[in-house]
Design a protein around this motif. Sequence first.
Motif, PDB file in Angstrom:
ATOM      1  N   VAL A 118       0.850  -1.205   0.000  1.00  0.00           N
ATOM      2  CA  VAL A 118       0.000   0.000   0.000  1.00  0.00           C
ATOM      3  C   VAL A 118       0.878   1.244   0.000  1.00  0.00           C
ATOM      4  CG1 VAL A 118      -1.817   1.255   1.211  1.00  0.00           C
ATOM      5  CG2 VAL A 118      -1.809  -1.244   1.237  1.00  0.00           C
ATOM      6  N   GLY A 119       0.703   2.067  -1.019  1.00  0.00           N
ATOM      7  CA  GLY A 119       1.454   3.313  -1.120  1.00  0.00           C
ATOM      8  C   GLY A 119       0.608   4.496  -0.692  1.00  0.00           C
ATOM      9  N   GLU A 120       0.983   5.650  -1.236  1.00  0.00           N
ATOM     10  CA  GLU A 120       0.427   6.916  -0.746  1.00  0.00           C
ATOM     11  C   GLU A 120      -0.752   7.380  -1.617  1.00  0.00           C
ATOM     12  OE1 GLU A 120       3.469   9.803   0.654  1.00  0.00           O
ATOM     13  OE2 GLU A 120       2.900  10.853  -1.170  1.00  0.00           O
ATOM     14  N   ALA A 121      -0.413   7.799  -2.822  1.00  0.00           N
ATOM     15  CA  ALA A 121      -1.417   8.328  -3.758  1.00  0.00           C
ATOM     16  C   ALA A 121      -0.791   8.318  -5.144  1.00  0.00           C
ATOM     17  CB  ALA A 121      -1.797   9.767  -3.382  1.00  0.00           C
ATOM     18  N   PRO A 122      -1.619   8.283  -6.189  1.00  0.00           N
ATOM     19  CA  PRO A 122      -1.036   8.351  -7.529  1.00  0.00           C
ATOM     20  C   PRO A 122      -0.317   9.672  -7.744  1.00  0.00           C
ATOM     21  CG  PRO A 122      -3.453   8.468  -7.621  1.00  0.00           C
ATOM     22  CD  PRO A 122      -3.083   8.193  -6.203  1.00  0.00           C
ATOM     23  N   ASP A 125       2.684  10.180 -13.226  1.00  0.00           N
ATOM     24  CA  ASP A 125       2.715   9.029 -14.142  1.00  0.00           C
ATOM     25  C   ASP A 125       1.540   8.091 -13.905  1.00  0.00           C
ATOM     26  OD1 ASP A 125       5.149   9.475 -15.652  1.00  0.00           O
ATOM     27  OD2 ASP A 125       6.163   9.249 -13.723  1.00  0.00           O
ATOM     28  N   GLU A 126       1.232   7.895 -12.637  1.00  0.00           N
ATOM     29  CA  GLU A 126       0.145   6.969 -12.292  1.00  0.00           C
ATOM     30  C   GLU A 126      -1.196   7.514 -12.794  1.00  0.00           C
ATOM     31  OE1 GLU A 126       2.552   7.886 -10.109  1.00  0.00           O
ATOM     32  OE2 GLU A 126       3.613   5.964 -10.208  1.00  0.00           O
ATOM     33  N   GLU A 127      -1.370   8.817 -12.667  1.00  0.00           N
ATOM     34  CA  GLU A 127      -2.610   9.421 -13.149  1.00  0.00           C
ATOM     35  C   GLU A 127      -2.704   9.274 -14.670  1.00  0.00           C
ATOM     36  OE1 GLU A 127      -4.765  13.519 -12.081  1.00  0.00           O
ATOM     37  OE2 GLU A 127      -3.037  13.777 -13.385  1.00  0.00           O
ATOM     38  N   GLU A 131      -2.584   3.611 -13.286  1.00  0.00           N
ATOM     39  CA  GLU A 131      -2.114   2.399 -12.603  1.00  0.00           C
ATOM     40  C   GLU A 131      -1.137   2.826 -11.507  1.00  0.00           C
ATOM     41  OE1 GLU A 131      -0.723  -0.806 -15.132  1.00  0.00           O
ATOM     42  OE2 GLU A 131       0.497  -1.608 -13.485  1.00  0.00           O
ATOM     43  N   PRO A 132      -1.240   2.241 -10.304  1.00  0.00           N
ATOM     44  CA  PRO A 132      -0.327   2.645  -9.230  1.00  0.00           C
ATOM     45  C   PRO A 132       1.117   2.230  -9.527  1.00  0.00           C
ATOM     46  CG  PRO A 132      -2.185   1.392  -8.341  1.00  0.00           C
ATOM     47  CD  PRO A 132      -2.243   1.272  -9.838  1.00  0.00           C
ATOM     48  N   PHE A 133       2.024   3.020  -9.039  1.00  0.00           N
ATOM     49  CA  PHE A 133       3.457   2.713  -9.066  1.00  0.00           C
ATOM     50  C   PHE A 133       3.963   2.330 -10.462  1.00  0.00           C
ATOM     51  CE2 PHE A 133       2.781   2.422  -4.478  1.00  0.00           C
ATOM     52  CZ  PHE A 133       3.899   3.111  -4.014  1.00  0.00           C
ATOM     53  N   VAL A 134       3.793   3.241 -11.412  1.00  0.00           N
ATOM     54  CA  VAL A 134       4.335   3.013 -12.749  1.00  0.00           C
ATOM     55  C   VAL A 134       5.417   4.030 -13.105  1.00  0.00           C
ATOM     56  CG1 VAL A 134       2.357   1.805 -13.774  1.00  0.00           C
ATOM     57  CG2 VAL A 134       2.398   4.303 -13.735  1.00  0.00           C
ATOM     58  N   SER A 158      -1.712  -1.168  -4.215  1.00  0.00           N
ATOM     59  CA  SER A 158      -2.762  -0.162  -4.162  1.00  0.00           C
ATOM     60  C   SER A 158      -2.243   1.082  -3.428  1.00  0.00           C
ATOM     61  CB  SER A 158      -3.990  -0.751  -3.458  1.00  0.00           C
ATOM     62  OG  SER A 158      -5.119   0.053  -3.683  1.00  0.00           O
ATOM     63  N   ASN A 159      -3.083   2.056  -3.296  1.00  0.00           N
ATOM     64  CA  ASN A 159      -2.733   3.296  -2.604  1.00  0.00           C
ATOM     65  C   ASN A 159      -3.787   3.648  -1.567  1.00  0.00           C
ATOM     66  OD1 ASN A 159      -0.251   4.412  -3.740  1.00  0.00           O
ATOM     67  ND2 ASN A 159      -1.382   4.567  -5.667  1.00  0.00           N
ATOM     68  N   ILE A 160      -3.378   4.365  -0.542  1.00  0.00           N
ATOM     69  CA  ILE A 160      -4.327   4.873   0.456  1.00  0.00           C
ATOM     70  C   ILE A 160      -5.321   5.823  -0.209  1.00  0.00           C
ATOM     71  CG2 ILE A 160      -4.453   6.587   2.339  1.00  0.00           C
ATOM     72  CD1 ILE A 160      -3.749   3.956   3.482  1.00  0.00           C
ATOM     73  N   TYR A 239      10.162   2.117   4.354  1.00  0.00           N
ATOM     74  CA  TYR A 239      10.282   3.400   3.641  1.00  0.00           C
ATOM     75  C   TYR A 239       9.621   3.304   2.269  1.00  0.00           C
ATOM     76  CZ  TYR A 239      13.662   4.677   7.217  1.00  0.00           C
ATOM     77  OH  TYR A 239      14.261   4.950   8.414  1.00  0.00           O
ATOM     78  N   HIS A 240       9.131   4.438   1.807  1.00  0.00           N
ATOM     79  CA  HIS A 240       8.552   4.526   0.469  1.00  0.00           C
ATOM     80  C   HIS A 240       9.681   4.356  -0.561  1.00  0.00           C
ATOM     81  CE1 HIS A 240       6.476   6.243  -3.005  1.00  0.00           C
ATOM     82  NE2 HIS A 240       5.347   6.076  -2.333  1.00  0.00           N
ATOM     83  N   PRO A 241       9.392   3.692  -1.698  1.00  0.00           N
ATOM     84  CA  PRO A 241      10.453   3.550  -2.714  1.00  0.00           C
ATOM     85  C   PRO A 241      11.083   4.882  -3.115  1.00  0.00           C
ATOM     86  CG  PRO A 241       8.551   2.222  -3.309  1.00  0.00           C
ATOM     87  CD  PRO A 241       8.166   2.987  -2.076  1.00  0.00           C
TER      88      PRO A 241
HETATM   89  N1  URA Z   1       3.802   6.845  -4.992  1.00  0.00           N
HETATM   90  C1  URA Z   1       2.790   6.220  -4.379  1.00  0.00           C
HETATM   91  O1  URA Z   1       2.715   6.222  -3.153  1.00  0.00           O
HETATM   92  N2  URA Z   1       1.885   5.594  -5.100  1.00  0.00           N
HETATM   93  C2  URA Z   1       1.955   5.526  -6.420  1.00  0.00           C
HETATM   94  O2  URA Z   1       1.089   4.899  -7.021  1.00  0.00           O
HETATM   95  C3  URA Z   1       3.015   6.175  -7.049  1.00  0.00           C
HETATM   96  C4  URA Z   1       3.929   6.826  -6.332  1.00  0.00           C
END
Ligand code: URA
Length: 284
Positions: A118-122, A125-127, A131-134, A158-160, A239-241
């Motif tokens: 689970v990440g943060e938000a798009p 690029d994701e928008e 797709e999340p994390f692209v 997914s994202n929060i 940690y976040h990527p």
């Molecule tokens: N960072 C996030 O937390 N989520 C994404 O989808 C992309 C970057």
Amino acid sequence: MTTLRQLTVQSLTHMMEEGTLSIPIDDEARAILRNWMLAARQAPARPSQPQPVVDSRPSAPPAPPQANTAPPAPNSVEEKLAYLQMRAQNWKPARALGTLRNTMVFATGNAHAQLMLVGEAPGYDEERLQEPFVGRAGQKLNQILAAANLRREEVYISNICKFRPDMGPNQGMSNRAPSDEEIAACLPIILAEIRAIQPACIICLGGTAAKGLLGSGASVASLRGKWFDCQGVPVRVTYHPSYLLRNDTLPAKRAVWEDFLAVLEQMKLNITPRQRRFFLPATS
Ligand code: URA
């Protein structure tokens, strides 16, 4: 005359429009709603109404993916996720804030995954790709998954927050973290995703995910190294990527890697001696 069925549907529809995703119901109510649903399915085609997810826990763990022949069973994980995706699109609590952008970015990966990230938000690029994390953070995440012998297609990502936080007309490619209000508005969706998938383990990628799922605003550094619980699922925080994009150091990489090792152990996956040594300083 208004029937009990019409009254119930009206009131459930109203609750859905106000942001309710699922409601706990007893066996009697479940049986009645199921019969109504079956009757509606057998009735001649009418414009279909979204059906609320019937929270059927406790239930057997989801069956492994089958060959793609039969349509998904009623209330299958796929069906629940499709419903949540459809609801997220016009998610009133988030839309009402007026601080999030319009495009909804749902999730990617395997509906039967054992591991949920689970990440943060798009972001930009994701928008764009919905797709999340692209973007760059996504490429970093793919590298971490590859080191763990996991493919993006076998985990659920997914994202929060399901919408890119807005920064005004000159936003360009800039991104910002979601506010506490934005996290709270989107939280019911990710919690419902977790209930649908019932993964063996969740990894919070960064402090925003931890804030949402654990309700803790503590630093990632202080949350690392411990197990938490979200709706009965063990959760680890790392940690976040994008932190690794900013801190390309051996200690930072090792810290994230140790969090992933703990998760692989929890999921009883094989870890090779070589994997255990990743990102340790070379011994002379
Ligand atoms: N960072 C996030 O937390 N989520 C994404 O989808 C992309 C970057």
